[in-house]
Design an enzyme around this catalytic site. Structure first.
Site, PDB file in Angstrom:
ATOM      1  N   HIS A 198     -11.679 -14.366   2.673  1.00  0.00           N
ATOM      2  CA  HIS A 198     -13.186 -13.533   2.542  1.00  0.00           C
ATOM      3  C   HIS A 198     -14.326 -14.472   2.324  1.00  0.00           C
ATOM      4  O   HIS A 198     -15.325 -14.156   2.809  1.00  0.00           O
ATOM      5  CB  HIS A 198     -12.945 -12.488   1.429  1.00  0.00           C
ATOM      6  CG  HIS A 198     -11.939 -11.535   1.855  1.00  0.00           C
ATOM      7  ND1 HIS A 198     -11.503 -10.500   1.174  1.00  0.00           N
ATOM      8  CD2 HIS A 198     -11.000 -11.557   2.954  1.00  0.00           C
ATOM      9  CE1 HIS A 198     -10.618  -9.890   1.608  1.00  0.00           C
ATOM     10  NE2 HIS A 198     -10.117 -10.374   2.846  1.00  0.00           N
TER      11      HIS A 198
ATOM     12  N   GLU B 166      -9.938 -13.551  -2.313  1.00  0.00           N
ATOM     13  CA  GLU B 166      -9.340 -14.053  -0.968  1.00  0.00           C
ATOM     14  C   GLU B 166      -9.893 -15.110  -0.475  1.00  0.00           C
ATOM     15  O   GLU B 166     -10.876 -15.097   0.005  1.00  0.00           O
ATOM     16  CB  GLU B 166      -8.995 -12.940  -0.255  1.00  0.00           C
ATOM     17  CG  GLU B 166      -8.283 -13.091   1.155  1.00  0.00           C
ATOM     18  CD  GLU B 166      -7.867 -12.143   1.833  1.00  0.00           C
ATOM     19  OE1 GLU B 166      -7.221 -11.048   1.240  1.00  0.00           O
ATOM     20  OE2 GLU B 166      -7.677 -12.006   3.022  1.00  0.00           O
TER      21      GLU B 166
ATOM     22  N   ASP C 211     -11.762 -11.947  11.024  1.00  0.00           N
ATOM     23  CA  ASP C 211     -10.933 -12.018  10.203  1.00  0.00           C
ATOM     24  C   ASP C 211      -9.635 -12.643  10.363  1.00  0.00           C
ATOM     25  O   ASP C 211      -8.801 -11.920  10.963  1.00  0.00           O
ATOM     26  CB  ASP C 211     -10.906 -10.783   9.294  1.00  0.00           C
ATOM     27  CG  ASP C 211     -10.003 -10.736   8.085  1.00  0.00           C
ATOM     28  OD1 ASP C 211      -9.563 -11.619   7.479  1.00  0.00           O
ATOM     29  OD2 ASP C 211      -9.577  -9.690   7.771  1.00  0.00           O
TER      30      ASP C 211
ATOM     31  N   ASP D 107      -6.659 -14.202   8.692  1.00  0.00           N
ATOM     32  CA  ASP D 107      -5.550 -14.281   7.977  1.00  0.00           C
ATOM     33  C   ASP D 107      -4.373 -15.263   8.268  1.00  0.00           C
ATOM     34  O   ASP D 107      -3.306 -15.045   8.329  1.00  0.00           O
ATOM     35  CB  ASP D 107      -4.822 -12.626   7.846  1.00  0.00           C
ATOM     36  CG  ASP D 107      -5.704 -11.816   7.142  1.00  0.00           C
ATOM     37  OD1 ASP D 107      -6.338 -12.117   6.353  1.00  0.00           O
ATOM     38  OD2 ASP D 107      -5.592 -10.435   7.540  1.00  0.00           O
TER      39      ASP D 107
ATOM     40  N   MET E  28       2.375  -5.592  -7.650  1.00  0.00           N
ATOM     41  CA  MET E  28       1.034  -5.391  -7.399  1.00  0.00           C
ATOM     42  C   MET E  28       1.405  -4.024  -6.323  1.00  0.00           C
ATOM     43  O   MET E  28       2.160  -4.276  -5.600  1.00  0.00           O
ATOM     44  CB  MET E  28       0.343  -6.403  -6.818  1.00  0.00           C
ATOM     45  CG  MET E  28      -1.103  -5.948  -6.408  1.00  0.00           C
ATOM     46  SD  MET E  28      -1.004  -5.331  -4.594  1.00  0.00           S
ATOM     47  CE  MET E  28      -1.671  -6.940  -3.893  1.00  0.00           C
TER      48      MET E  28
ATOM     49  N   GLU F 202     -11.178  -6.230  -5.059  1.00  0.00           N
ATOM     50  CA  GLU F 202     -11.058  -7.512  -3.861  1.00  0.00           C
ATOM     51  C   GLU F 202     -12.279  -7.624  -3.056  1.00  0.00           C
ATOM     52  O   GLU F 202     -12.420  -6.660  -2.256  1.00  0.00           O
ATOM     53  CB  GLU F 202      -9.796  -7.309  -3.106  1.00  0.00           C
ATOM     54  CG  GLU F 202      -9.721  -8.224  -1.906  1.00  0.00           C
ATOM     55  CD  GLU F 202      -8.395  -8.130  -1.370  1.00  0.00           C
ATOM     56  OE1 GLU F 202      -7.370  -7.388  -1.671  1.00  0.00           O
ATOM     57  OE2 GLU F 202      -8.237  -8.709  -0.207  1.00  0.00           O
TER      58      GLU F 202
ATOM     59  N   ASP G  62       2.488   1.840   3.383  1.00  0.00           N
ATOM     60  CA  ASP G  62       3.238   0.706   3.874  1.00  0.00           C
ATOM     61  C   ASP G  62       4.838   1.188   3.602  1.00  0.00           C
ATOM     62  O   ASP G  62       5.600   1.010   4.447  1.00  0.00           O
ATOM     63  CB  ASP G  62       3.132  -0.704   3.296  1.00  0.00           C
ATOM     64  CG  ASP G  62       2.001  -1.202   3.409  1.00  0.00           C
ATOM     65  OD1 ASP G  62       1.036  -0.827   4.264  1.00  0.00           O
ATOM     66  OD2 ASP G  62       1.556  -2.183   2.561  1.00  0.00           O
TER      67      ASP G  62
ATOM     68  N   ASP H  83      -1.768 -13.175   1.446  1.00  0.00           N
ATOM     69  CA  ASP H  83      -1.933 -12.044   2.088  1.00  0.00           C
ATOM     70  C   ASP H  83      -2.478 -12.461   3.620  1.00  0.00           C
ATOM     71  O   ASP H  83      -3.704 -12.591   3.744  1.00  0.00           O
ATOM     72  CB  ASP H  83      -3.328 -11.313   1.671  1.00  0.00           C
ATOM     73  CG  ASP H  83      -3.709 -10.058   2.336  1.00  0.00           C
ATOM     74  OD1 ASP H  83      -2.940  -9.486   3.087  1.00  0.00           O
ATOM     75  OD2 ASP H  83      -4.887  -9.389   2.017  1.00  0.00           O
TER      76      ASP H  83
ATOM     77  N   ASP I  90      -5.371 -13.727  -3.435  1.00  0.00           N
ATOM     78  CA  ASP I  90      -4.957 -13.473  -2.096  1.00  0.00           C
ATOM     79  C   ASP I  90      -5.189 -14.881  -1.226  1.00  0.00           C
ATOM     80  O   ASP I  90      -6.174 -15.192  -1.227  1.00  0.00           O
ATOM     81  CB  ASP I  90      -5.684 -12.146  -1.575  1.00  0.00           C
ATOM     82  CG  ASP I  90      -4.954 -10.857  -1.712  1.00  0.00           C
ATOM     83  OD1 ASP I  90      -4.169 -10.789  -2.470  1.00  0.00           O
ATOM     84  OD2 ASP I  90      -5.585  -9.897  -1.003  1.00  0.00           O
TER      85      ASP I  90
ATOM     86  N   HIS J 184       0.809  -1.371  -0.035  1.00  0.00           N
ATOM     87  CA  HIS J 184       0.068  -0.103  -0.041  1.00  0.00           C
ATOM     88  C   HIS J 184       1.017   1.335  -0.147  1.00  0.00           C
ATOM     89  O   HIS J 184       2.030   1.177   0.697  1.00  0.00           O
ATOM     90  CB  HIS J 184      -0.774   0.144   1.431  1.00  0.00           C
ATOM     91  CG  HIS J 184      -1.606  -0.937   1.426  1.00  0.00           C
ATOM     92  ND1 HIS J 184      -1.322  -2.199   2.165  1.00  0.00           N
ATOM     93  CD2 HIS J 184      -3.012  -1.244   1.117  1.00  0.00           C
ATOM     94  CE1 HIS J 184      -2.168  -3.177   2.512  1.00  0.00           C
ATOM     95  NE2 HIS J 184      -3.281  -2.405   1.740  1.00  0.00           N
TER      96      HIS J 184
ATOM     97  N   LYS K 190     -14.997  -8.581  -0.219  1.00  0.00           N
ATOM     98  CA  LYS K 190     -15.054  -9.012   1.282  1.00  0.00           C
ATOM     99  C   LYS K 190     -16.135  -8.763   1.799  1.00  0.00           C
ATOM    100  O   LYS K 190     -17.006  -7.824   1.597  1.00  0.00           O
ATOM    101  CB  LYS K 190     -13.905  -8.229   1.798  1.00  0.00           C
ATOM    102  CG  LYS K 190     -13.661  -8.872   3.288  1.00  0.00           C
ATOM    103  CD  LYS K 190     -12.517  -8.086   3.878  1.00  0.00           C
ATOM    104  CE  LYS K 190     -12.371  -8.816   5.600  1.00  0.00           C
ATOM    105  NZ  LYS K 190     -11.334  -8.050   6.088  1.00  0.00           N
TER     106      LYS K 190
HETATM  107  C1  GCO Z   1      -8.090  -7.429   4.535  1.00  0.00           C
HETATM  108  C2  GCO Z   1      -7.707  -7.285   2.840  1.00  0.00           C
HETATM  109  C3  GCO Z   1      -6.597  -6.285   2.823  1.00  0.00           C
HETATM  110  C4  GCO Z   1      -6.147  -5.997   1.285  1.00  0.00           C
HETATM  111  C5  GCO Z   1      -5.070  -5.131   1.000  1.00  0.00           C
HETATM  112  C6  GCO Z   1      -4.625  -4.922  -0.346  1.00  0.00           C
HETATM  113  O1  GCO Z   1      -8.869  -8.239   4.589  1.00  0.00           O
HETATM  114  O2  GCO Z   1      -7.671  -6.502   5.157  1.00  0.00           O
HETATM  115  O3  GCO Z   1      -7.474  -8.364   2.491  1.00  0.00           O
HETATM  116  O4  GCO Z   1      -5.281  -7.127   3.235  1.00  0.00           O
HETATM  117  O5  GCO Z   1      -5.990  -7.471   0.521  1.00  0.00           O
HETATM  118  O6  GCO Z   1      -5.575  -3.951   1.541  1.00  0.00           O
HETATM  119  O7  GCO Z   1      -5.551  -4.389  -1.031  1.00  0.00           O
HETATM  120 MN    MN Z   2      -6.565  -9.323   0.756  1.00  0.00          MN
HETATM  121 MN    MN Z   3      -8.333 -10.104   3.969  1.00  0.00          MN
END
Ligand code: GCO
Ligand code: MN
Ligand code: MN
Length: 386
Positions: A219, A216, A254, A256, A87, A180, A56, A286, A244, A53, A182
């Protein structure tokens, strides 16, 4: 064996391995590490690329002088390691200004600022060679559906993407955009919650060919949906522009999690779809190391994501070459060339012939499909006894 190499196209975000592990209940558990250090570590582990990002890499409060130095050091790390930046994306969620949405905020000033911030972030990504630009609408959603907001949001989202698509063209950046989806978190309900919703929306844009999806694993799983099904629909539509990979327990916050840590079978079918379809894009993780870990655990986590992908890729090859599985599949996919010839394309003659066809309905009804056997064989491949 299972040693990640650049040719496998594994990527991580600066925000993933660099995540210091704070959560809504507790503060950071790891110190912050620099982008050049992350690049060095990822290269050492065999990754191909790193994504970011805007913030970041360049903190929101960096001075122009600091920004120049950060870019210089990051560039030097990339050059020294050969890591690429496939990306880039925009942080449209951290700043309190985005608390009620960015492109879909009810405040026209916020919407304009979000577009401005994204143009600058696209400039930054292009400077480092990014080819895919991800749009994760983390704050694009509601808890309160005030007035006409939910309908207006679609129009505002479209307006922003159309504007940015023209910016992409006028700058000659050649980005592919990847939306993306979610379902929720951090908003109660996020707009475009699924891959299907995103695909429907993309068809309404001025440049639909420029825009695809970035599904993702976590998600769809959060929402109790099938990730392999989501990916399959994206592939079918020619819209899988990025992916992702991570993992998640259904019905939880969430998480991850490390790729392949929780849902082995869905992870297997995910890898199978990516590999069998000839998907050429990055395999982006991700995901975040558990908050229990120090940096040794973080690098174990990163190694584990890639290693599990390669193990599953190996299992896919084994599955595809397994004679018993292929024989069971050949029985499952019942072929009838004459009938398929009739249904492949409508013509009045084919319609008439189909109407005149008589089927052995009881014969078809009474025969089982053999899926218990196929699934057990699949499980045995995954459990390592075949
Ligand atoms: C989340 C998302 C993020 C995006 C990231 C890239 O659930 O927070 O998956 O991690 O993928 O902001 O755009
Ligand atoms: Mn993501
Ligand atoms: Mn995510």
């Amino acid at each position: 064996q299972y040693q990640p190499k650049p040719e496998h196209k594994f990527t991580f975000g600066l925000w993933t391995v660099g995540n210091p592990g704070s959560d809504p209940f507790g503060s950071a558990v790891r110190e912050t590490i620099s982008a050049p250090y992350i690049v060095e570590k990822l290269a050492e582990l065999g990754a191909w690329g790193v994504n970011f990002h805007d913030n970041d890499l360049i903190p929101a409060d960096a001075t122009p002088e600091q920004e120049r130095q950060i870019k210089k050091d990051f560039r030097a790390a990339l050059d020294a390691t050969g890591l690429v930046v496939p990306m880039a994306t925009t942080n449209l969620f951290k700043d309190p200004i985005f608390r009620d949405g960015a492109f879909t905020s009810a405040d026209a000033r916020v919407r304009a600022y979000a577009i401005q911030k994204t143009m600058k972030a696209m400039d930054l990504g292009a400077e480092f060679g990014a080819e895919t630009y991800v749009f994760w609408g983390g704050r694009e959603g509601t808890e309160v559906d005030a007035g006409s907001r939910t309908l207006d949001a679609m129009a505002w989202f479209r307006e922003a993407l159309n504007f940015l698509a023209e910016y992409n063209i006028s700058q000659g950046y050649n980005y592919k955009f990847a939306l993306e989806p979610k379902p929720n978190e951090p908003r109660g309900d996020i707009f475009l919650p699924t891959v299907g919703a995103a695909l429907g929306f993309i068809a309404t844009l001025d440049h639909p060919e420029m825009v695809g999806v970035n599904p993702e694993f976590a998600h769809d799983t959060m929402a109790g949906l099938s990730f392999p099904h989501a990916i399959a629909q994206a592939i079918d539509a020619g819209k899988l522009f990025h992916v992702d990979l991570n993992d998640q327990k259904m019905g939880r916050f969430d998480q991850d999690l490390r790729f392949g840590s929780e849902n082995y079978k869905s992870a297997f079918y995910t890898v199978k779809l990516l590999e069998d379809s000839g998907y050429q894009g990055p395999r982006h993780f991700d995901a975040h190391a558990l908050r229990t870990e120090d940096y040794d655990g973080v690098w174990e986590f990163a190694r584990g994501c890639m290693r599990t992908y390669l193990i599953l890729k190996d299992k896919v090859e084994q599955y595809n070459a397994d004679e018993e599985i292929q024989a069971a599949l050949a029985e499952y996919f019942v072929k009838d060339e004459a009938l398929s010839g009739l249904t492949a394309r409508f013509s009045p003659e084919n319609a008439q012939k189909l109407k005149d066809t008589s089927f052995d309905l009881d014969g078809i009804r009474s025969k089982g499909r053999g899926l218990e056997k196929i699934d057990q064989l699949t499980a045995e491949v995954l459990l390592g006894v075949r």
